[in-house]
Design a protein around this motif. Structure first.
Motif, PDB file in Angstrom:
ATOM      1  N   SER A  49       0.809  -1.225   0.000  1.00 31.00           N
ATOM      2  CA  SER A  49       0.000   0.000   0.000  1.00 31.00           C
ATOM      3  C   SER A  49       0.842   1.275   0.000  1.00 31.00           C
ATOM      4  CB  SER A  49      -0.939   0.006   1.203  1.00 31.00           C
ATOM      5  OG  SER A  49      -0.203   0.073   2.416  1.00 31.00           O
ATOM      6  N   ASN A  50       2.169   1.109  -0.061  1.00 29.81           N
ATOM      7  CA  ASN A  50       3.071   2.268   0.024  1.00 29.81           C
ATOM      8  C   ASN A  50       2.821   3.076   1.289  1.00 29.81           C
ATOM      9  OD1 ASN A  50       4.522   1.880  -2.458  1.00 29.81           O
ATOM     10  ND2 ASN A  50       2.654   2.511  -3.504  1.00 29.81           N
ATOM     11  N   ALA A  51       2.598   2.367   2.380  1.00 27.48           N
ATOM     12  CA  ALA A  51       2.360   3.026   3.667  1.00 27.48           C
ATOM     13  C   ALA A  51       3.657   3.687   4.143  1.00 27.48           C
ATOM     14  CB  ALA A  51       1.868   2.017   4.699  1.00 27.48           C
ATOM     15  N   ASN A  52       3.487   4.603   5.069  1.00 27.04           N
ATOM     16  CA  ASN A  52       4.622   5.294   5.677  1.00 27.04           C
ATOM     17  C   ASN A  52       5.021   4.689   7.010  1.00 27.04           C
ATOM     18  OD1 ASN A  52       2.627   7.424   4.306  1.00 27.04           O
ATOM     19  ND2 ASN A  52       4.732   7.995   3.873  1.00 27.04           N
ATOM     20  N   VAL A  53       4.045   4.091   7.694  1.00 25.80           N
ATOM     21  CA  VAL A  53       4.282   3.616   9.052  1.00 25.80           C
ATOM     22  C   VAL A  53       3.388   2.409   9.349  1.00 25.80           C
ATOM     23  CG1 VAL A  53       2.582   5.208  10.064  1.00 25.80           C
ATOM     24  CG2 VAL A  53       4.454   4.398  11.485  1.00 25.80           C
ATOM     25  N   ILE A  54       3.884   1.554  10.230  1.00 23.28           N
ATOM     26  CA  ILE A  54       3.073   0.490  10.815  1.00 23.28           C
ATOM     27  C   ILE A  54       2.822   0.909  12.258  1.00 23.28           C
ATOM     28  CG2 ILE A  54       2.961  -1.940  11.500  1.00 23.28           C
ATOM     29  CD1 ILE A  54       5.005  -2.473   9.184  1.00 23.28           C
ATOM     30  N   VAL A  55       1.561   1.049  12.611  1.00 21.56           N
ATOM     31  CA  VAL A  55       1.206   1.417  13.980  1.00 21.56           C
ATOM     32  C   VAL A  55       0.968   0.121  14.738  1.00 21.56           C
ATOM     33  CG1 VAL A  55      -0.357   2.735  15.465  1.00 21.56           C
ATOM     34  CG2 VAL A  55       0.176   3.569  13.152  1.00 21.56           C
ATOM     35  N   THR A  56       1.837  -0.138  15.701  1.00 22.86           N
ATOM     36  CA  THR A  56       1.801  -1.387  16.450  1.00 22.86           C
ATOM     37  C   THR A  56       2.303  -1.142  17.864  1.00 22.86           C
ATOM     38  OG1 THR A  56       2.585  -3.680  16.541  1.00 22.86           O
ATOM     39  CG2 THR A  56       4.115  -2.052  15.626  1.00 22.86           C
ATOM     40  N   ASN A  57       1.776  -1.901  18.790  1.00 17.48           N
ATOM     41  CA  ASN A  57       2.308  -1.838  20.151  1.00 17.48           C
ATOM     42  C   ASN A  57       3.296  -2.971  20.408  1.00 17.48           C
ATOM     43  OD1 ASN A  57       1.088   0.560  20.884  1.00 17.48           O
ATOM     44  ND2 ASN A  57      -0.820  -0.455  21.410  1.00 17.48           N
ATOM     45  N   ASN A  58       3.679  -3.682  19.354  1.00 16.77           N
ATOM     46  CA  ASN A  58       4.727  -4.709  19.416  1.00 16.77           C
ATOM     47  C   ASN A  58       5.910  -4.263  18.559  1.00 16.77           C
ATOM     48  OD1 ASN A  58       3.251  -6.439  21.061  1.00 16.77           O
ATOM     49  ND2 ASN A  58       2.351  -7.520  19.342  1.00 16.77           N
ATOM     50  N   LEU A  59       6.551  -3.192  18.965  1.00 15.40           N
ATOM     51  CA  LEU A  59       7.644  -2.624  18.165  1.00 15.40           C
ATOM     52  C   LEU A  59       8.801  -3.599  17.980  1.00 15.40           C
ATOM     53  CD1 LEU A  59       7.617   0.987  19.605  1.00 15.40           C
ATOM     54  CD2 LEU A  59       6.801   0.240  17.358  1.00 15.40           C
ATOM     55  N   LYS A  60       9.034  -4.470  18.948  1.00 22.12           N
ATOM     56  CA  LYS A  60      10.146  -5.419  18.844  1.00 22.12           C
ATOM     57  C   LYS A  60       9.962  -6.383  17.666  1.00 22.12           C
ATOM     58  CE  LYS A  60       8.295  -8.799  22.165  1.00 22.12           C
ATOM     59  NZ  LYS A  60       7.094  -8.929  21.376  1.00 22.12           N
ATOM     60  N   ASP A  61       8.712  -6.562  17.244  1.00 22.40           N
ATOM     61  CA  ASP A  61       8.436  -7.469  16.130  1.00 22.40           C
ATOM     62  C   ASP A  61       8.670  -6.831  14.763  1.00 22.40           C
ATOM     63  OD1 ASP A  61       7.790  -9.452  17.914  1.00 22.40           O
ATOM     64  OD2 ASP A  61       5.630  -9.083  17.829  1.00 22.40           O
ATOM     65  N   PHE A  62       8.963  -5.539  14.750  1.00 19.71           N
ATOM     66  CA  PHE A  62       9.210  -4.818  13.501  1.00 19.71           C
ATOM     67  C   PHE A  62      10.522  -4.041  13.627  1.00 19.71           C
ATOM     68  CE2 PHE A  62       4.661  -5.500  13.746  1.00 19.71           C
ATOM     69  CZ  PHE A  62       4.369  -5.963  12.478  1.00 19.71           C
TER      70      PHE A  62
END
Length: 187
Positions: A103-116
Motif C-alpha cells: 500500500s506504500n504506507a509510511n508507518v506500521i502502527v503497532t504496540n509490538n515494536l520489537k516485532d518490527f
C-alpha cells in the motif's frame, strides 16, 4: 510528517483492540489526518481477539464490516505474494509488513515494536510506531483538528457514555499516556 490523507498507516491488530485506541485512530482518520490501512489477516486476527473477548459472531462481523465501510480503501489486497519473502522476529507479523509495502504506507502502527525491527523495515521505506507515539505526532502536527476529532469521538461514545476526562483516564490506563496528557492540556 503526518499532515494529510496522503500519509498512510497500517494498523496492526493490537491497535484495533482495545476499543479506545481503535476509536481514536478511526476518528483521526475520519478527520483526514492520515489514511488507515489493514490486511485481511489483520481483520482475521481482530476477529479472533473479539471472539476471545466473548463477542458474538454477529457483533464481530458488524464491527469489522463497519470499519471496512467507513474506510473502503483501507483493506489492502494482493499483498500475500510478498509475505514469504519477508523476515521478521515473529513470522506471523509478515502480513502486516507486506500490506504496508503493497500500500506504500509510511508507518506500521503497532504496540509490538520489537516485532518490527526499525533497521529492517526502513529498507522498505517504513517505520513502526506505537499507537501512543503515532497519535501524539498527529496531535502535535494538527492540534485543532485532532481535538475536534477527539471531542466527536467522546460525543459518539456509548456503552458507557463518558465525558472527555473519563475517556482520557481510560486512555492512560491502556498505555496512551502521552496522547491523553497532550489532549488533556489542550481541552
Amino acid at each position: 510528517m503526518i499532515h494529510s490523507v496522503k500519509f498512510k498507516a497500517v494498523l496492526d491488530t493490537n491497535v484495533m483492540y482495545p476499543i479506545v485506541i481503535r476509536d481514536l485512530l478511526f476518528w483521526m482518520a475520519y478527520y483526514d489526518l492520515y489514511t488507515p490501512k489493514w490486511s485481511g489477516n489483520i481483520c482475521e486476527e481482530w476477529k479472533v481477539v473479539l471472539m476471545r473477548k466473548g463477542k458474538s459472531e454477529e457483533e464481530i462481523q458488524r464491527r469489522i464490516g463497519n470499519a471496512n465501510k467507513a474506510f473502503p480503501d483501507a483493506l489492502v489486497r494482493n499483498y500475500e505474494s510478498l509475505v514469504e519473502m519477508l523476515e521478521l522476529p515473529d513470522p506471523d507479523d509478515r502480513h502486516a509488513l507486506a500490506a504496508a509495502i503493497k500500500s506504500n504506507a509510511n508507518v506500521i502502527v503497532t504496540n509490538n515494536l520489537k516485532d518490527f525491527p526499525q533497521e529492517y523495515i526502513a529498507t522498505f521505506g517504513l517505520t513502526a510506531q506505537s499507537a501512543d507515539d503515532f497519535l501524539t505526532e498527529i496531535i502535535d502536527l494538527n492540534p485543532e483538528i485532532a481535538v475536534k476529532a477527539f471531542r466527536e469521538m467522546v460525543l459518539n461514545r456509548k456503552n458507557p457514555a463518558m465525558d472527555d476526562y473519563e475517556v482520557l483516564e481510560t486512555m492512560r490506563k491502556i498505555g496512551l499516556h502521552n496522547t491523553a496528557n497532550y489532549l488533556h492540556a489542550m481541552l
